[in-house]
Design an enzyme around this catalytic site. Structure first.
Site, mmCIF file in Angstrom:
data_model
loop_
_atom_site.group_PDB
_atom_site.id
_atom_site.type_symbol
_atom_site.label_atom_id
_atom_site.label_comp_id
_atom_site.label_asym_id
_atom_site.label_seq_id
_atom_site.Cartn_x
_atom_site.Cartn_y
_atom_site.Cartn_z
ATOM 1 N N GLY A 13 0.822 -1.212 0.000
ATOM 2 C CA GLY A 13 0.000 0.000 0.000
ATOM 3 C C GLY A 13 0.846 1.247 0.000
ATOM 4 N N PRO B 15 2.511 4.858 1.149
ATOM 5 C CA PRO B 15 3.141 5.186 2.427
ATOM 6 C C PRO B 15 2.131 5.693 3.459
ATOM 7 C CG PRO B 15 4.282 6.251 0.610
ATOM 8 C CD PRO B 15 3.071 5.619 0.035
ATOM 9 N N GLY B 16 2.350 5.314 4.686
ATOM 10 C CA GLY B 16 1.566 5.882 5.783
ATOM 11 C C GLY B 16 0.161 5.336 5.919
ATOM 12 N N THR B 17 -0.126 4.197 5.275
ATOM 13 C CA THR B 17 -1.498 3.690 5.367
ATOM 14 C C THR B 17 -1.661 2.662 6.482
ATOM 15 O OG1 THR B 17 -0.882 2.256 3.544
ATOM 16 C CG2 THR B 17 -2.273 4.124 3.021
ATOM 17 N N GLY B 18 -0.629 2.466 7.273
ATOM 18 C CA GLY B 18 -0.783 1.634 8.469
ATOM 19 C C GLY B 18 -0.289 0.203 8.316
ATOM 20 N N HIS C 212 -4.749 36.343 -10.120
ATOM 21 C CA HIS C 212 -4.443 34.946 -10.472
ATOM 22 C C HIS C 212 -5.384 33.998 -9.714
ATOM 23 C CE1 HIS C 212 -1.341 31.798 -11.575
ATOM 24 N NE2 HIS C 212 -2.084 31.156 -10.678
ATOM 25 N N GLU C 213 -5.474 34.218 -8.408
ATOM 26 C CA GLU C 213 -6.327 33.329 -7.595
ATOM 27 C C GLU C 213 -7.797 33.528 -7.945
ATOM 28 O OE1 GLU C 213 -4.970 31.001 -6.137
ATOM 29 O OE2 GLU C 213 -2.946 31.801 -6.184
ATOM 30 N N HIS D 194 -8.644 31.508 -10.968
ATOM 31 C CA HIS D 194 -8.934 30.096 -10.655
ATOM 32 C C HIS D 194 -10.357 29.963 -10.128
ATOM 33 C CE1 HIS D 194 -5.041 28.337 -11.176
ATOM 34 N NE2 HIS D 194 -4.444 29.161 -10.342
HETATM 35 P P1 ATP Z 1 5.502 3.124 5.101
HETATM 36 O O1 ATP Z 1 5.079 2.314 3.946
HETATM 37 O O2 ATP Z 1 5.935 4.492 4.711
HETATM 38 O O3 ATP Z 1 6.421 2.427 6.042
HETATM 39 P P2 ATP Z 1 3.283 2.400 6.695
HETATM 40 O O4 ATP Z 1 2.118 2.019 5.859
HETATM 41 O O5 ATP Z 1 4.082 1.295 7.278
HETATM 42 O O6 ATP Z 1 4.178 3.429 5.920
HETATM 43 P P3 ATP Z 1 2.714 3.105 9.364
HETATM 44 O O7 ATP Z 1 4.090 3.238 9.894
HETATM 45 O O8 ATP Z 1 2.006 1.861 9.711
HETATM 46 O O9 ATP Z 1 2.719 3.339 7.811
HETATM 47 O O10 ATP Z 1 1.825 4.321 9.806
HETATM 48 C C1 ATP Z 1 2.356 5.514 10.299
HETATM 49 C C2 ATP Z 1 1.482 6.086 11.362
HETATM 50 O O11 ATP Z 1 0.245 6.485 10.808
HETATM 51 C C3 ATP Z 1 1.124 5.089 12.428
HETATM 52 O O12 ATP Z 1 2.055 5.095 13.462
HETATM 53 C C4 ATP Z 1 -0.226 5.587 12.910
HETATM 54 O O13 ATP Z 1 -0.055 6.573 13.888
HETATM 55 C C5 ATP Z 1 -0.817 6.245 11.695
HETATM 56 N N1 ATP Z 1 -1.780 5.366 11.016
HETATM 57 C C6 ATP Z 1 -1.696 4.926 9.746
HETATM 58 N N2 ATP Z 1 -2.760 4.178 9.436
HETATM 59 C C7 ATP Z 1 -3.536 4.125 10.520
HETATM 60 C C8 ATP Z 1 -4.789 3.483 10.825
HETATM 61 N N3 ATP Z 1 -5.420 2.754 9.935
HETATM 62 N N4 ATP Z 1 -5.269 3.644 12.056
HETATM 63 C C9 ATP Z 1 -4.636 4.377 12.975
HETATM 64 N N5 ATP Z 1 -3.463 4.991 12.756
HETATM 65 C C10 ATP Z 1 -2.898 4.895 11.544
#
Ligand code: ATP
Length: 653
Positions: A232, A234-237, A455-456, A459
């Site tokens: 997934g 980045p940052g999706t948990g 400009h803004e 838009h």
């Molecule tokens: P990467 O691919 O960059 O390593 P990742 O998908 O492993 O990213 P995580 O490290 O799991 O991302 O998520 C980062 C932070 O985002 C988590 O520590 C949490 O605080 C928050 N977070 C992400 N998804 C969720 C979720 N579904 N529920 C709660 N918190 C979340």
């Protein structure tokens, strides 16, 4: 995301690590000792004639001659009168080890040595002759030299050992660097801390159940799954999910990152993989989690002569063998996470290795709400918080972004000295995360400000009047981060986009430049990010999505990124692509200019209102421009997508 690692967490980490700072301590003590030994001093240097006066006056008690220097000790009474205690001559230290009072270089002429003997014979002084010994200073220099060598050696050993399991010695370099969690020391994250991602949680829950009560599955003839790959953006948990598995499953959990296998020595990666599986098998049933597996799992090269990635490939081969090779392991489940499943080796992805791919997608509206709820738990918020509104405000935000919004909001509130975090703090945090911090102090001339306002406003007017552009939320000419102004929209959450929608969006994006041209008859560099966005969109329209009539139903998009060096089309096609892209963009630009020329008064009124107020909202725009001609029923989601000079958001390819 990787966790902080600490030494004690490693397998066998109970053993006390040798602290090599004691080497520095010893060197320090030796140096101090040398200072101490020399602290008696060597006495004041005087000339032969002065010594002679002292001897003749009967002041001298003892002379120690070493062949070139005479060390002279005075009689105590004389010394006390010549060096009274208050001038430092008789410090406590010097009383313990008293050096000579004077030092005289004796000239080499024989007459001087004879005079010394004469004084001795006449019992005017006590006289001794002692050849000077170089032994002690030499000994000290050896001690210091070897001390330094040992310190450097220990330091290098430690660095090379790189924290390998069990002691950080060079001999442990091939040992796995996995962090182990087990029943006694698990993570305190559970599935309750992971919001949304229901499908992913269900699949992982099954693995956890399997580990807890395997009979339930094996009785029916099912085999334990070998591995699951979390994929997934980045940052999706993904890492969070893995941590939750560690927290839920009451089995040993080995966590490490793909890059932990990489070392500068050949064969170390493969050896670490072997060691990791050996440890896991010993503790079976167990889970191994490899974060960012693309560091080692990238597709193996086809070109053997390139050869540069041998070490990584060896590591990958070892991983493949361990996961499903001849000596198949049992009871070890491998979880891995990556953002780039597309570049992973096919052999790694086949059933029998990673049987399941679990997709952690960007959260939708309800998931964002759930994520907000999780992250608002520790924050002290006031009653004004509207979680529904916040989740509608943040489409395209990942879980990590939402966690960041909550934290930024708390920081805003703290900066303003509030007791509780308000709804406005959250809105400010969202704005900040999208556009950067407001920079009200940035110096902008009146003329520039006027250009930015038009400009803004351009838009805003175009997006208001074309059918498919996203509805406007607010327009601002306050500089933020890299941008000088921004218009915020509420895009629909949609999965597919039609040609008309793309063309209308391009038209709105070019509204800023079109306004500059219509009003001032001059264009500026301020439209850079708009042009970048529009150009990407136009190329995607023509070459990726097959939405251009002349090019037809062809897509040159390569999801595996294998055609990076050659273009998959002829020179002629390249020319047609360029022509079509240019045509699409110019048509959108002309349309924007026509719309603005036909609504010049409204454009001017909006720009003037912006110059006066700096930020204007949808309601103000509606007052000036009238109701939106293509207004749709209330959108399910709000999206403050910056435009104009705001940093470009990544467009879907
Ligand atoms: P990467 O691919 O960059 O390593 P990742 O998908 O492993 O990213 P995580 O490290 O799991 O991302 O998520 C980062 C932070 O985002 C988590 O520590 C949490 O605080 C928050 N977070 C992400 N998804 C969720 C979720 N579904 N529920 C709660 N918190 C979340």
């Amino acid at each position: 995301m990787e966790e902080q690692r600490n030494e004690g967490d490693k397998p066998g980490g109970g053993r006390r690590q040798m602290n090599f700072y004691w080497i520095y301590g010893i060197i320090g003590v030796v140096l101090l000792g040398m200072l101490f030994m020399n602290s008696g001093g060597e006495g004041k240097r005087i000339q032969w004639a002065e010594l002679k006066d002292h001897v003749e006056a009967g002041h001298v008690e003892h002379i120690l001659y070493n062949g070139h220097t005479a060390m002279v000790t005075l009689k105590p009474a004389v010394r006390d009168s010549l060096f009274p205690p208050q001038d430092g001559g008789n410090s406590l230290l010097q009383n313990v080890y008293r050096g000579p009072d004077y030092q005289v270089s004796v000239p080499s002429a024989e007459a001087y040595q004879e005079e010394l003997k004469l004084w001795a014979d006449a019992r005017m002084v006590k006289y001794d002759y002692e050849e000077e010994s170089d032994l002690i200073p030499q000994l000290f220099s050896y001690v210091i030299f070897f001390g330094l060598m040992i310190a450097v050696w220990l330091f290098l050993m430690r660095r090379l050992g790189g924290g390998g399991a069990g002691g950080g010695q060079i001999f442990n370099i091939g040992k796995s660097k996995a962090q182990v969690y087990d029943k006694s020391k698990g993570t305190n994250v559970t599935f309750a801390d992971v919001a949304g991602l229901d499908g992913a949680k269900e699949e992982l829950q099954e693995i956890v159940d399997f580990l807890k009560q395997p009979e339930k599955y094996t009785n029916l003839g099912a085999k334990i799954p070998k591995g699951a790959l979390l994929v997934g953006p980045p940052g999706t948990g993904k890492t969070l999910l893995a941590k939750a598995v560690a927290g839920e499953a009451q089995v040993p959990f080995f966590s490490l990152s793909g890059s932990d296998f990489v070392e500068m020595f050949v064969g170390v990666g493969a050896s670490r993989v072997r060691d990791l599986f050996k440890q896991a098998k010993e503790k079976s049933p167990a889970i191994i989690f490899i974060d960012e597996i693309d560091a080692i799992g990238r597709a193996r090269g086809k070109n053997i002569s390139m050869g540069s990635n041998d070490e990584r490939e060896n590591t990958l081969n070892q991983l493949l063998t361990e996961m499903d090779g001849f000596g198949t392991n049992s009871g070890v489940i491998i979880l891995a996470a990556t953002n780039r499943a597309d570049i992973l080796d096919k052999a790694l992805m086949r059933a029998g290795r990673f049987d399941r791919q679990i997709y952690a997608d960007m959260p939708d509206l309800t998931e964002r709400k759930a994520i907000f709820e999780v992250h608002l738990r520790p924050i002290k918020v006031d009653a004004s918080i509207d979680i529904d509104f916040l989740s509608r405000q943040t489409p395209g935000f990942s879980g990590a972004d939402i966690a960041n919004v909550c934290n930024e909001a708390a920081l805003f509130a703290a900066r303003k000295g509030r007791e509780l975090v308000t709804h406005q703090d959250f809105l400010d945090a969202v704005d900040r995360i999208i556009g950067g911090l407001e920079k009200r102090t940035k110096i902008i001339s009146e003329d520039e400000k006027k250009t930015i306002a038009f400009h803004e406003a351009g838009h805003a007017v175009v997006s208001w009047l074309v059918e498919h552009a996203s509805p406007l939320v607010k327009v601002s000419i306050v500089p933020r981060g890299q941008s000088l102004g921004a218009a915020w929209y509420l895009p629909e959450e949609r999965q597919i986009t039609t040609t008309d929608q793309i063309l209308d969006e391009m038209c709105a994006a070019l509204g800023g430049r079109a306004a500059e041209s219509v009003v001032f008859d001059k264009i500026s560099t301020g439209a850079l990010s708009d042009l970048e966005k529009v150009t990407k969109q136009a190329y995607a329209l023509v070459t990726v999505y097959g939405l251009n009539e002349r090019i037809g139903n062809i897509s040159f998009y390569d999801s595996r990124g294998e055609q990076s060096f050659t273009k998959p089309y002829s020179e002629d096609t390249a020319r047609i692509i360029d022509e079509e892209v240019s045509k699409v963009i110019e048509a959108a630009y002309d349309r924007a200019k026509t719309i603005l020329s036909n609504n010049l008064e409204k454009l001017t009124a909006l720009a003037e209102s912006l110059l006066k107020n700096e930020v204007i909202f949808k309601e103000d725009v509606e007052r000036i421009l009238g109701a939106r001609p293509f207004a749709k029923p209330e959108q399910p989601a709000l999206n403050p997508a910056p435009s104009a000079d705001a940093p470009a958001e990544e467009e879907p390819a």
